[in-house]
Design a protein around this motif. Structure first.
Motif, PDB file in Angstrom:
ATOM      1  N   PRO A 128       0.833  -1.222   0.000  1.00  0.00           N
ATOM      2  CA  PRO A 128       0.000   0.000   0.000  1.00  0.00           C
ATOM      3  C   PRO A 128       0.854   1.253   0.000  1.00  0.00           C
ATOM      4  O   PRO A 128       1.905   1.309   0.635  1.00  0.00           O
ATOM      5  N   GLN A 129       0.397   2.254  -0.737  1.00  0.00           N
ATOM      6  CA  GLN A 129       1.142   3.496  -0.888  1.00  0.00           C
ATOM      7  C   GLN A 129       0.832   4.465   0.250  1.00  0.00           C
ATOM      8  O   GLN A 129      -0.174   4.325   0.947  1.00  0.00           O
ATOM      9  N   PRO A 130       1.699   5.466   0.469  1.00  0.00           N
ATOM     10  CA  PRO A 130       1.431   6.465   1.510  1.00  0.00           C
ATOM     11  C   PRO A 130       0.162   7.251   1.222  1.00  0.00           C
ATOM     12  O   PRO A 130      -0.369   7.251   0.121  1.00  0.00           O
ATOM     13  N   ALA A 131      -0.266   7.993   2.219  1.00  0.00           N
ATOM     14  CA  ALA A 131      -1.537   8.713   2.115  1.00  0.00           C
ATOM     15  C   ALA A 131      -1.528   9.764   1.028  1.00  0.00           C
ATOM     16  O   ALA A 131      -2.555  10.086   0.472  1.00  0.00           O
ATOM     17  N   VAL A 132      -0.339  10.348   0.701  1.00  0.00           N
ATOM     18  CA  VAL A 132      -0.301  11.406  -0.308  1.00  0.00           C
ATOM     19  C   VAL A 132      -0.833  10.933  -1.636  1.00  0.00           C
ATOM     20  O   VAL A 132      -1.384  11.696  -2.407  1.00  0.00           O
ATOM     21  N   ALA A 133      -0.679   9.636  -1.909  1.00  0.00           N
ATOM     22  CA  ALA A 133      -1.195   9.110  -3.172  1.00  0.00           C
ATOM     23  C   ALA A 133      -2.709   9.079  -3.193  1.00  0.00           C
ATOM     24  O   ALA A 133      -3.324   9.009  -4.237  1.00  0.00           O
ATOM     25  N   ALA A 134      -3.326   9.089  -1.960  1.00  0.00           N
ATOM     26  CA  ALA A 134      -4.778   9.031  -1.889  1.00  0.00           C
ATOM     27  C   ALA A 134      -5.397  10.384  -1.592  1.00  0.00           C
ATOM     28  O   ALA A 134      -6.579  10.480  -1.350  1.00  0.00           O
ATOM     29  N   TRP A 157      -6.434  -9.467  -2.208  1.00  0.00           N
ATOM     30  CA  TRP A 157      -5.703 -10.706  -1.975  1.00  0.00           C
ATOM     31  C   TRP A 157      -4.354 -10.379  -1.343  1.00  0.00           C
ATOM     32  O   TRP A 157      -3.560  -9.649  -1.922  1.00  0.00           O
ATOM     33  N   LEU A 158      -4.135 -10.895  -0.142  1.00  0.00           N
ATOM     34  CA  LEU A 158      -2.854 -10.743   0.540  1.00  0.00           C
ATOM     35  C   LEU A 158      -1.990 -11.965   0.275  1.00  0.00           C
ATOM     36  O   LEU A 158      -2.490 -13.104   0.223  1.00  0.00           O
ATOM     37  N   VAL A 159      -0.693 -11.719   0.097  1.00  0.00           N
ATOM     38  CA  VAL A 159       0.255 -12.803  -0.132  1.00  0.00           C
ATOM     39  C   VAL A 159       1.078 -12.980   1.140  1.00  0.00           C
ATOM     40  O   VAL A 159       1.736 -12.039   1.606  1.00  0.00           O
ATOM     41  N   GLY A 160       1.055 -14.183   1.703  1.00  0.00           N
ATOM     42  CA  GLY A 160       1.789 -14.455   2.929  1.00  0.00           C
ATOM     43  C   GLY A 160       3.237 -14.835   2.666  1.00  0.00           C
ATOM     44  O   GLY A 160       3.701 -14.927   1.519  1.00  0.00           O
ATOM     45  N   GLY A 207       2.830  -2.854   5.882  1.00  0.00           N
ATOM     46  CA  GLY A 207       3.774  -3.905   5.487  1.00  0.00           C
ATOM     47  C   GLY A 207       3.164  -5.054   4.715  1.00  0.00           C
ATOM     48  O   GLY A 207       3.866  -6.001   4.357  1.00  0.00           O
ATOM     49  N   ASP A 208       1.856  -5.008   4.441  1.00  0.00           N
ATOM     50  CA  ASP A 208       1.202  -6.091   3.706  1.00  0.00           C
ATOM     51  C   ASP A 208       1.606  -6.067   2.239  1.00  0.00           C
ATOM     52  O   ASP A 208       1.901  -5.017   1.666  1.00  0.00           O
ATOM     53  N   TRP A 209       1.594  -7.263   1.637  1.00  0.00           N
ATOM     54  CA  TRP A 209       1.811  -7.405   0.201  1.00  0.00           C
ATOM     55  C   TRP A 209       0.489  -7.775  -0.444  1.00  0.00           C
ATOM     56  O   TRP A 209      -0.150  -8.743  -0.062  1.00  0.00           O
ATOM     57  N   ALA A 219       9.919 -11.038   2.538  1.00  0.00           N
ATOM     58  CA  ALA A 219      10.459 -10.788   3.874  1.00  0.00           C
ATOM     59  C   ALA A 219      11.167  -9.449   3.969  1.00  0.00           C
ATOM     60  O   ALA A 219      11.361  -8.909   5.064  1.00  0.00           O
ATOM     61  N   ALA A 220      11.560  -8.904   2.800  1.00  0.00           N
ATOM     62  CA  ALA A 220      12.277  -7.611   2.776  1.00  0.00           C
ATOM     63  C   ALA A 220      11.269  -6.490   2.672  1.00  0.00           C
ATOM     64  O   ALA A 220      10.207  -6.613   2.049  1.00  0.00           O
ATOM     65  N   LYS A 221      11.601  -5.329   3.266  1.00  0.00           N
ATOM     66  CA  LYS A 221      10.741  -4.163   3.185  1.00  0.00           C
ATOM     67  C   LYS A 221      11.000  -3.424   1.899  1.00  0.00           C
ATOM     68  O   LYS A 221      12.132  -3.277   1.480  1.00  0.00           O
TER      69      LYS A 221
END
Length: 365
Positions: A38-44, A300-303, A332-334, A362-364
């Motif tokens: 998810p993008q920061p709030a400025v994008a929204a 859809w979240l990817v674990g 941090g969700d994908w 696993a990487a940010k």
């Protein structure tokens, strides 16, 4: 002997043919899935179109009335301080200056006369040859002549200023942003002839809708994207907010100042101002990432095990390319960015980015 072996041979042939016809199961490769965070709030944030303007835009006008005889600059032309911009027909102001100078000469001659008369009466009164009242009368005429001379000098200065006002000059360096007169046009005192965009700070002029006016305030932080530099945003703030709506557009004029003076903004450039509301979530996702079923939006979240899981979300108003997520996601969700309609719960996928490269979940980012 052969008679007894024939059934056994036939059974072996049948088993051999059955084994040859059976298909061998092969493992299915995981489906590639484009994933994003998810993008920061400025994008929204809400966006408002604007135009780059100068911080100071004085309206230039003649201080006297007259007929425009010369226009020396064009719209968009750069000018220097004290540079002539336009001229009025000087005939009337020159005649007025000549008349004032003639009155000054007359006042000087009259003063010389009454001064000599006063001095004569001064000598006569010392000899007691005239009355005191006669001397006082001469003294009053002298004082009146002195005042008339002072008045005539002031009128000459005013007439000289009027003659100088027939030439309109630039008060400072800048660019002619607007031209409102032509040669031959008669203008009144104070009528705008040019609008000057002064050198220095640059701002963005925008219009804010009246239904959302209450959530804007002077000093509120914003971000600005220039049309010439897409994707790059500059920090700014609302510097000025009009208290009254425009009667035609029903929007409130606002000025957005850049936080830095080194922003490469040019006069007249198109810009877009992003303003985030306090009630907005700090996250947003692309429109293609959101799917809905029976009125419930989900993504859809990817674990970490590369398996997808449906996650219900609460979303805000749709934008042109993204949608704000008000609840149901963490930073941090994908999230699967596209193709969610072909996925099923628990399906294993191969996470990739927009360049089809593998993504380490696993990487940010």
């Amino acid at each position: 002997m052969l008679r007894h072996a024939s059934p056994l041979l036939s059974l072996a042939c049948v088993l051999l043919l059955t084994a040859c016809g059976a298909e061998v199961a092969t493992p299915v490769a995981p489906r590639p899935a484009l994933v994003i965070q998810p993008q920061p709030a400025v994008a929204a944030a809400d966006s408002y179109p604007g135009e780059v303007r100068a911080r100071f835009e004085p309206a230039l006008a003649f201080r006297i009335a007259g007929k425009v005889s010369k226009r020396l600059v064009e719209e968009g032309q750069r000018v220097k301080a004290d540079q002539p911009l336009a001229e009025l027909d000087p005939q009337d102001v020159r005649l007025q200056l000549d008349a004032s100078r003639a009155q000054l000469a007359a006042a000087e001659a009259n003063l010389a006369l009454v001064r000599a008369e006063r001095d004569r009466y001064q000598r006569l009164i010392d000899r007691q040859m005239v009355s005191r009242s006669q001397y006082d009368n001469a003294e009053n005429l002298y004082r009146a002549g002195l005042a008339r001379l002072k008045q005539a000098k002031a009128e000459v200065e005013v007439a000289g200023n009027q003659a100088a006002y027939a030439v309109l000059r630039a008060p400072q360096d800048g660019v002619i942003a607007q031209r409102l007169v032509e040669v031959g046009q008669v203008v009144a005192p104070g009528q705008t002839v040019f609008t000057l965009a002064a050198d220095g700070e640059r701002e963005v002029a925008i219009g804010l809708p009246e239904q959302q006016f209450a959530r804007f305030a002077v000093g509120q932080p914003v971000s600005v994207e220039l049309w010439s530099q897409p994707g790059q945003r500059f920090v700014g703030r609302i510097r000025e907010l009009s208290p009254a709506a425009d009667p035609r557009s029903r929007t409130f004029a606002a000025r957005v100042a850049f936080a830095s003076t080194s922003i490469p903004a040019q006069l007249g450039q198109s810009a877009k101002v992003y303003i985030a509301g306090a009630e907005r979530s700090p996250l947003s996702v692309p429109l293609s990432a959101v799917t809905a079923e029976q009125g419930q939006a989900y993504v859809w979240l990817v674990g970490r095990d590369h398996r997808v899981q449906r996650a219900p979300v609460r979303i805000g108003p749709y934008g042109a390319e993204s949608v704000p997520v008000l609840a149901g996601l963490d930073a941090g969700d994908w999230v699967v960015a596209a193709g969610g309609h072909v996925l099923r719960e628990g399906q294993e996928v191969r996470p990739v980015d927009r360049s089809n490269r593998g993504v380490d979940l696993a990487a940010k980012e």
